[in-house]
Design an enzyme around this catalytic site. Structure first.
Site, PDB file in Angstrom:
ATOM      1  N   CYS A 235      35.459 -21.302  56.485  1.00  0.00           N
ATOM      2  CA  CYS A 235      36.176 -22.438  57.227  1.00  0.00           C
ATOM      3  C   CYS A 235      36.641 -21.871  58.729  1.00  0.00           C
ATOM      4  CB  CYS A 235      37.390 -22.518  56.458  1.00  0.00           C
ATOM      5  SG  CYS A 235      37.195 -23.369  54.841  1.00  0.00           S
TER       6      CYS A 235
ATOM      7  N   ARG B 143      27.202  -8.448  58.443  1.00  0.00           N
ATOM      8  CA  ARG B 143      28.569  -8.272  59.040  1.00  0.00           C
ATOM      9  C   ARG B 143      28.358  -7.353  60.461  1.00  0.00           C
ATOM     10  NH1 ARG B 143      33.356 -10.536  56.492  1.00  0.00           N
ATOM     11  NH2 ARG B 143      32.643 -11.173  54.561  1.00  0.00           N
TER      12      ARG B 143
ATOM     13  N   HIS C  23      46.587 -13.686  54.088  1.00  0.00           N
ATOM     14  CA  HIS C  23      44.839 -13.624  54.470  1.00  0.00           C
ATOM     15  C   HIS C  23      45.137 -14.670  55.733  1.00  0.00           C
ATOM     16  CE1 HIS C  23      40.957 -14.624  53.472  1.00  0.00           C
ATOM     17  NE2 HIS C  23      40.608 -13.814  54.128  1.00  0.00           N
TER      18      HIS C  23
ATOM     19  N   SER D 257      37.556 -18.401  53.038  1.00  0.00           N
ATOM     20  CA  SER D 257      36.310 -18.123  53.632  1.00  0.00           C
ATOM     21  C   SER D 257      35.357 -19.200  53.941  1.00  0.00           C
ATOM     22  CB  SER D 257      35.506 -17.223  52.620  1.00  0.00           C
ATOM     23  OG  SER D 257      34.976 -17.690  51.632  1.00  0.00           O
TER      24      SER D 257
ATOM     25  N   ARG E 116      37.780 -26.862  53.695  1.00  0.00           N
ATOM     26  CA  ARG E 116      37.007 -27.748  54.095  1.00  0.00           C
ATOM     27  C   ARG E 116      37.103 -29.091  53.120  1.00  0.00           C
ATOM     28  NH1 ARG E 116      31.888 -26.515  56.397  1.00  0.00           N
ATOM     29  NH2 ARG E 116      32.203 -24.480  57.150  1.00  0.00           N
TER      30      ARG E 116
ATOM     31  N   TYR F 281      30.273  -1.244  49.977  1.00  0.00           N
ATOM     32  CA  TYR F 281      30.196  -2.373  51.008  1.00  0.00           C
ATOM     33  C   TYR F 281      31.650  -3.052  51.318  1.00  0.00           C
ATOM     34  CZ  TYR F 281      27.938  -6.093  53.595  1.00  0.00           C
ATOM     35  OH  TYR F 281      27.529  -6.940  54.362  1.00  0.00           O
ATOM     36  N   GLY F 282      31.733  -3.278  52.558  1.00  0.00           N
ATOM     37  CA  GLY F 282      33.025  -4.005  53.081  1.00  0.00           C
ATOM     38  C   GLY F 282      34.432  -3.759  52.113  1.00  0.00           C
ATOM     39  N   GLY F 283      34.977  -4.857  52.087  1.00  0.00           N
ATOM     40  CA  GLY F 283      36.257  -4.885  51.297  1.00  0.00           C
ATOM     41  C   GLY F 283      36.243  -4.194  49.975  1.00  0.00           C
TER      42      GLY F 283
ATOM     43  N   ASP G 100      42.104 -11.814  60.564  1.00  0.00           N
ATOM     44  CA  ASP G 100      42.095 -11.930  59.108  1.00  0.00           C
ATOM     45  C   ASP G 100      43.103 -11.893  58.273  1.00  0.00           C
ATOM     46  OD1 ASP G 100      40.195 -12.079  56.750  1.00  0.00           O
ATOM     47  OD2 ASP G 100      40.152 -10.189  56.603  1.00  0.00           O
TER      48      ASP G 100
ATOM     49  N   LYS H  74      41.163  -5.458  52.123  1.00  0.00           N
ATOM     50  CA  LYS H  74      41.828  -6.302  51.062  1.00  0.00           C
ATOM     51  C   LYS H  74      42.473  -5.865  50.235  1.00  0.00           C
ATOM     52  CE  LYS H  74      39.252  -9.614  53.106  1.00  0.00           C
ATOM     53  NZ  LYS H  74      39.911 -10.747  53.838  1.00  0.00           N
TER      54      LYS H  74
ATOM     55  N   TYR I 237      35.536 -26.423  66.431  1.00  0.00           N
ATOM     56  CA  TYR I 237      35.540 -25.453  67.579  1.00  0.00           C
ATOM     57  C   TYR I 237      36.441 -25.453  68.564  1.00  0.00           C
ATOM     58  CZ  TYR I 237      31.137 -24.417  64.910  1.00  0.00           C
ATOM     59  OH  TYR I 237      30.357 -24.036  63.769  1.00  0.00           O
TER      60      TYR I 237
ATOM     61  N   LYS J  83      37.939 -18.887  60.271  1.00  0.00           N
ATOM     62  CA  LYS J  83      39.020 -18.397  60.937  1.00  0.00           C
ATOM     63  C   LYS J  83      38.856 -17.549  61.985  1.00  0.00           C
ATOM     64  CE  LYS J  83      40.762 -16.305  57.043  1.00  0.00           C
ATOM     65  NZ  LYS J  83      41.219 -14.730  57.615  1.00  0.00           N
TER      66      LYS J  83
ATOM     67  N   ARG K 187      31.943  -8.718  48.514  1.00  0.00           N
ATOM     68  CA  ARG K 187      32.875  -8.472  47.643  1.00  0.00           C
ATOM     69  C   ARG K 187      32.520  -8.700  46.332  1.00  0.00           C
ATOM     70  NH1 ARG K 187      36.479 -11.522  47.977  1.00  0.00           N
ATOM     71  NH2 ARG K 187      36.142 -12.817  49.554  1.00  0.00           N
TER      72      ARG K 187
END
Ligand code: OXD
Ligand code: MN
Length: 614
Positions: free
Chosen positions: A264, A385, A240, A262, A416, A211-213, A287, A220, A520, A266, A71
């Site tokens: 962390c 990804r 989110h 991001s 974090r 790409y992606g989002g 997500d 997004k 975990y 999810k 992104r």
């Protein structure tokens, strides 16, 4: 279906207008069939853009351009009529100016390409919470990914009406005079990339990235930036957040959502395998969550997506076996490395690479000894990804597509935080929970900065929605307060918790990676406490920062001795650390929101300060 057969005049007129502007060679309306998916994938393979993977059925690897791998937040715009409505945390350009610039770029941008019309639905078909859109794109890669990530195709037309969200996308590389891509990823230079949201019109215009989002506009752009605006207008929440189903040993069920910035974990939390016997975690989403009150006064959540667009590096049988199984077939991989035997590989996959690999840039290289690539020379791009259908997840909950959604008992926030923030604490009230969401942040570590002075500072990412909020973040905080106040029954609101899996003690050599908590699957120990809290169990003590586990309330059976020793430390209130936190919020974080900061949040900050000084 052809363009002429589209019945809705508003949708048809919009497509005609985009066609006249972008001048594609032809227009194709996607039906979402398997035959169509196979045909478009074959086109990508034949052009050299996609590689079929011998080791994974019906799976393919794409490599993007090195300038188009993530992104692009600095090229993402909330183009509201008034700058104040975009707020202090978004990039803003006047919509008149932005539209003029983008129209210039869109003019003739689809020469030599097909304009694909993708009717899609975010959320289960027929759900009162779902919303539909139409994406126009000149990228086959986007069509294929949208097919996995959303409900797309013929079946969506019956749900599309004048409230559709129009999403226009172009890779920004016209093929003039018979030019061809020749298997090279098409995109525009960074300064020509625009990921634009027009909140008043519920409109998305994206140009220059595939790409992606940036390009899968349902995710997004629509499900967060535009949906957050719609949710603000209509009184619900577009977040989110992951959604998980938690079952205790007695077979009782609760649903939990969680917002984490991001990096962390999810997706890992959403697919967690508990280490405490008898508990079960199943996945609803990893997500995004859309939440609305049901008739019974509870907040119900749906996952608007149909697939996972997960970060590959770091995903292993140990960190997230369920994600690996989800991506074992019918999956699109982007920017992973390719092995000699036709499989994908990435750093942190859990086993060494053998022989030669084709890296994400297409170069054939020997694997690094111990798979330790110097930074910048990784075989897979750090943001490589997998796009995998959610229904392939071994722990997908049976009700993941229930049109009415699932009733939420708890909302988690986290980031974090190597110091200060304890393993878990619970908000005293809804508004106190909004306060906790508003101060979410992740500490800058040596790994993410070369500037030693930055280390230990906190980068705030309120509600983990900083890059995805479609309007003024101060108004967004107020919206959360208003949603709580609008609940018919305050007792039925979800309870709110702040968790932190990332406390560190660098001086304790016994701790793997210096982490004071294993994370975990062991996070199930914290989820179990949260589950019981939601039932009002007497397992907590009140502290200046909120409710925290009583001595012995976190199950430690089977936990390594060194974690048993660190647990009391991460379940203590670090009064001095929290005083510094208050100072940072007061001096650096809250002032950004000016008059948009709700007075309820300033009051929570004052209250916290007073409690810490008692
Ligand atoms: C994502 C993100 O890709 O949050 O989900 O960046
Ligand atoms: Mn995300």
């Amino acid at each position: 279906m052809t363009l002429d057969q589209i019945k809705n005049p508003k949708i048809k007129a919009w497509i005609e207008e985009c066609k006249a502007m972008c001048e594609p060679d032809d227009v194709y309306v996607c039906d979402g069939s398997k035959e169509e998916y196979d045909r478009l994938m074959k086109k990508c393979v034949e052009s050299g853009l996609a590689t079929p993977l011998a080791k994974k059925p019906n799976s393919f690897l794409f490599r993007s351009d090195p300038s188009d791998v993530a992104r692009v937040e600095k090229r993402t715009f909330i183009s509201s009529v008034k700058q104040d409505d975009a707020g202090p945390t978004n990039n803003w350009i006047d919509p008149k100016e932005l539209k003029a610039t983008m129209k210039g770029l869109y003019k003739g941008c689809m020469h030599g390409r097909t304009m694909y019309v993708i009717p899609f639905c975010m959320g289960p078909l027929g759900s009162p919470i779902s919303k539909c859109g139409v994406e126009l794109t000149d990228s086959e890669y986007v069509v294929l990914n949208m097919d996995i990530m959303t409900r797309a195709g013929e079946k969506v037309w019956q749900y599309l009406d004048d409230n559709f969200v129009p999403c226009l996308h172009s890779v920004g590389k016209p093929l003039n005079n018979g030019a061809k891509d020749n298997g090279v990823w098409a995109c525009a230079p960074v300064e020509q990339k625009y990921i634009s949201q027009f909140p008043e019109e519920h409109l998305v215009w994206s140009y220059g990235s595939g790409y992606g989002g940036n390009a899968l506009l349902g995710k997004k752009c629509f499900a967060l930036r535009i949906a957050s605006v719609i949710a603000h207008e209509e009184g619900w929440l577009a977040e989110h957040m992951l959604i998980l189903k938690l079952t205790n040993p007695q077979g009782e069920v609760k649903y939990v959502t969680g917002a984490f910035p991001s990096a962390c974990g999810k997706t890992n939390l959403a697919m967690l395998i508990p280490t405490i016997p008898g508990w079960k975690v199943e996945t609803i989403g990893d997500d995004i969550a859309w939440m609305k009150f049901g008739e019974d006064g509870r907040l119900y959540a749906i996952n608007p997506e149909a697939g996972f667009f997960g970060v590959a590096p770091g995903t292993s049988a140990e960190s997230n076996k369920n994600a690996l199984v989800s991506a074992s077939e019918n999956t699109i991989f982007t920017n992973c490395a390719l092995t000699e035997d036709g499989d994908v590989w990435w750093e942190g996959i859990g086993y060494p690479a053998k022989g030669k690999l084709v890296d994400w840039k297409g170069n054939t290289r020997d694997a690094f000894p111990k798979d330790k690539a110097p930074k910048g020379e990784e075989m897979a791009h750090p943001n490589a990804r997998f796009t995998a259908p959610a229904k392939q997840c071994p722990c997908i909950a049976k009700e993941w597509e229930d049109p009415k959604g699932v009733p939420i008992s708890a909302i988690l926030f986290g980031g974090r935080r190597p110091s200060t923030v304890p393993l878990v604490h619970q908000a005293r009230s809804w508004n106190h929970g909004v306060f906790l969401g508003s101060i979410v942040g992740s500490e800058i570590t040596a790994a993410s900065t070369i500037n030693a002075a930055e280390v230990g500072k906190i980068r705030r990412d309120p509600f983990a929605i900083l890059p995805f909020c479609g309007y003024n973040m101060g108004d967004y905080f107020q919206h959360w307060i208003n949603v709580g106040a609008s609940a018919k029954d305050q007792d039925k609101l979800p309870k709110i918790f702040y968790v932190n899996w990332f406390r560190k003690d660098e001086n304790n050599a016994e701790l793997p990676g210096g982490f004071m908590w294993p994370g975990y699957g062991d996070n199930s120990r914290v989820l179990a406490w949260i589950f019981d809290r939601c039932d009002g169990k007497d397992n907590a003590v009140e502290t200046p920062i909120g409710f925290m586990p009583k001595d012995g309330a976190i199950n430690t059976d089977g936990l390594a001795d060194y974690y048993k020793k660190t647990l009391p430390e991460i379940l203590k209130v670090d009064v001095e650390g929290w005083k510094k936190e208050v100072k940072d919020i007061r001096e650096n974080h809250y002032p950004k929101f000016g008059s948009h900061l709700p007075k309820e949040l300033s009051a929570c900050l004052d209250d916290l300060e007073a409690r810490l000084s008692k």
